[in-house]
Scaffold this motif. Structure first.
Motif, PDB file in Angstrom:
ATOM      1  N   LEU A 312      65.774  56.139  23.594  1.00  0.00           N
ATOM      2  CA  LEU A 312      65.445  57.560  23.509  1.00  0.00           C
ATOM      3  C   LEU A 312      66.242  58.236  22.397  1.00  0.00           C
ATOM      4  O   LEU A 312      65.700  59.037  21.619  1.00  0.00           O
ATOM      5  CB  LEU A 312      65.732  58.238  24.852  1.00  0.00           C
ATOM      6  N   ALA A 313      67.523  57.902  22.313  1.00  0.00           N
ATOM      7  CA  ALA A 313      68.365  58.485  21.266  1.00  0.00           C
ATOM      8  C   ALA A 313      67.853  58.121  19.881  1.00  0.00           C
ATOM      9  O   ALA A 313      67.926  58.928  18.942  1.00  0.00           O
ATOM     10  CB  ALA A 313      69.808  58.017  21.446  1.00  0.00           C
ATOM     11  N   ASN A 314      67.309  56.927  19.741  1.00  0.00           N
ATOM     12  CA  ASN A 314      66.797  56.483  18.438  1.00  0.00           C
ATOM     13  C   ASN A 314      65.637  57.331  17.935  1.00  0.00           C
ATOM     14  O   ASN A 314      65.354  57.374  16.735  1.00  0.00           O
ATOM     15  CB  ASN A 314      66.375  55.019  18.502  1.00  0.00           C
ATOM     16  N   LEU A 315      64.940  58.009  18.847  1.00  0.00           N
ATOM     17  CA  LEU A 315      63.832  58.871  18.438  1.00  0.00           C
ATOM     18  C   LEU A 315      64.323  60.065  17.627  1.00  0.00           C
ATOM     19  O   LEU A 315      63.554  60.670  16.862  1.00  0.00           O
ATOM     20  CB  LEU A 315      63.066  59.368  19.672  1.00  0.00           C
ATOM     21  N   PHE A 316      65.607  60.405  17.783  1.00  0.00           N
ATOM     22  CA  PHE A 316      66.156  61.598  17.131  1.00  0.00           C
ATOM     23  C   PHE A 316      67.215  61.270  16.074  1.00  0.00           C
ATOM     24  O   PHE A 316      67.756  62.180  15.457  1.00  0.00           O
ATOM     25  CB  PHE A 316      66.770  62.527  18.185  1.00  0.00           C
ATOM     26  N   LEU A 317      67.521  60.002  15.909  1.00  0.00           N
ATOM     27  CA  LEU A 317      68.583  59.619  14.975  1.00  0.00           C
ATOM     28  C   LEU A 317      68.014  59.002  13.710  1.00  0.00           C
ATOM     29  O   LEU A 317      67.069  58.210  13.763  1.00  0.00           O
ATOM     30  CB  LEU A 317      69.531  58.605  15.652  1.00  0.00           C
ATOM     31  N   LYS A 318      68.603  59.361  12.583  1.00  0.00           N
ATOM     32  CA  LYS A 318      68.213  58.747  11.324  1.00  0.00           C
ATOM     33  C   LYS A 318      68.787  57.333  11.219  1.00  0.00           C
ATOM     34  O   LYS A 318      68.105  56.396  10.816  1.00  0.00           O
ATOM     35  CB  LYS A 318      68.695  59.600  10.151  1.00  0.00           C
ATOM     36  N   GLN A 319      70.068  57.223  11.570  1.00  0.00           N
ATOM     37  CA  GLN A 319      70.718  55.915  11.589  1.00  0.00           C
ATOM     38  C   GLN A 319      70.519  55.301  12.961  1.00  0.00           C
ATOM     39  O   GLN A 319      71.154  55.712  13.926  1.00  0.00           O
ATOM     40  CB  GLN A 319      72.214  56.064  11.283  1.00  0.00           C
ATOM     41  N   LYS A 320      69.597  54.361  13.066  1.00  0.00           N
ATOM     42  CA  LYS A 320      69.200  53.832  14.364  1.00  0.00           C
ATOM     43  C   LYS A 320      70.316  53.019  15.017  1.00  0.00           C
ATOM     44  O   LYS A 320      71.118  52.362  14.343  1.00  0.00           O
ATOM     45  CB  LYS A 320      67.950  52.965  14.223  1.00  0.00           C
TER      46      LYS A 320
END
Length: 383
Positions: A312-320
């Motif tokens: 879920l956090a990866n949906l909002f992060l540029k650096q995955k």
């Protein structure tokens, strides 16, 4: 009955009781715990003594716990009263764990506590399932704490609110902790794609954290947790006291003793004493089978919660982020962090995420104690 018959019956009472299938079943369970510890290397410092304690406690007519016919309690009963009944052993274990922990990654990146919180989903999932299985709220909450993946916390909560389930809860918690290398990898693979498992999280040359920050951090955690859930102070206070011994730099001998002699001695006594509570009447019940199922569910939901939160956090992060690190948020330190790091290397031999995995794993250690404190605070209110 003649005197000869009486003497014969007393001498061979143990032999006569060996015909009970329950005795042999408990011997087998004790043997399995020893085998898992010795041959499979699953938490041998705990499972080995637990298996021995289980066998000793189930020998017919033994004098290791409470002598048949009365008399002074056996040595295992003395250890139980001295260390389990008053929660001394779990508290001492936390002093030792605190002296082993390095909270520097958590201080640098406080946000990893979010992953740790998500990875404790199993506490609430298992508690709800336990209620659905018919357990009263106090027992359901104590069963849920297995999801903290922390044996001493489980003992602490069970001793206060579900003493009758102390043996199966403790054994389930420690056994599943030792089985983390078997439980987590297939769940992680099921929830992630090969591409996600190969996401690189580069090693960062972090700035050093000041001694002042490292020394004040335990104080702040104790104050926060103590105000939020005062009943958690024995656990979180012991954990942070052990860490302060290490960080202070002026009591290295005490910190070393906590990490080695105290940890080894208390683990030895804790294991054999908990094993001694594994009598047939405590273990061979339908409720224990339910607890085993719920314990497995707790660990599964822990892993699911951590991994899905990272995705879920990866949906909002540029650096995955590599979503596997979410599974490290449980308290099984450093086992879970190592497992995830090895999985990343297996997918890509040049992908080293051990730094990030251990950071989340350390946060999981703190989160487990805070979660245990919240459960302790909620049980009297909601029961």
């Amino acid at each position: 009955m003649t005197s000869t018959e009486t003497i014969f019956k007393e001498l061979f009472a143990g032999v006569m009781e060996m015909s009970d299938p329950a005795v042999w079943t408990m011997f087998a369970i004790g043997g399995i715990l020893i085998w898992l510890g010795v041959k499979k290397d699953y938490e041998p410092v705990l499972l080995f003594p637990m298996g021995v304690g289980c066998i000793l406690a189930n020998i017919p007519g033994h004098f290791a716990v409470i002598p048949v016919g009365g008399g002074e309690p056996g040595f295992l009963q003395v250890l139980y009263e001295a260390g389990i009944a008053n929660e001394l052993f779990p508290v001492l274990i936390f002093v030792a764990v605190g002296a082993m922990c390095d909270f520097t990654p958590l201080i640098r990146q406080p946000y990893v506590m979010l992953f740790a919180a998500a990875a404790h989903l199993g506490i609430f999932a298992a508690a709800l399932l336990a209620s659905a299985f018919g357990f009263p709220f106090n027992q359901a909450a104590a069963i849920g704490i297995i999801g903290a993946a922390d044996g001493p916390t489980t003992i602490f909560v069970a001793q206060k609110f579900a003493t009758e389930l102390l043996a199966p809860l403790t054994v389930t918690a420690f056994c599943y902790m030792s089985l983390v290398p078997i439980i987590q990898p297939p769940i992680i693979r099921l929830l992630t794609t090969k591409r996600e498992r190969r996401i690189r999280m580069a090693y960062k040359e972090e700035k050093p954290v000041s001694w002042t920050a490292r020394f004040l951090f335990p104080f702040m955690v104790v104050l926060f947790a103590g105000i939020l859930a005062p009943i958690s102070v024995p656990l979180i206070g012991a954990l942070m006291f052990g860490n302060m011994l290490k960080v202070s730099g002026v009591v290295d001998s005490l910190a070393s003793t906590a990490q080695n002699e105290v940890a080894n001695l208390v683990t030895l006594f804790l294991g054999i004493t908990v094993g001694a509570t594994m009598t047939a009447e405590n273990i061979l019940t339908l409720d224990v089978l339910k607890i085993l199922i719920l314990g497995a569910a707790a660990f599964i939901f822990d892993t699911v919660g951590g991994v899905l939160f990272a995705k879920l956090a990866n949906l909002f992060l540029k650096q995955k982020l590599n979503p596997m690190i979410g599974a490290c948020g449980i308290s099984a330190f450093p086992m879970s962090g190592r497992i995830v790091a090895k999985m990343a290397l297996k997918e890509d031999p040049s992908n080293f995420i051990i730094q990030h995995a251990m950071g989340v794993n350390v946060a999981g250690q703190v989160a487990s104690v805070v979660a245990g404190g919240l459960v302790l605070a909620l049980i009297p209110v909601l029961s």
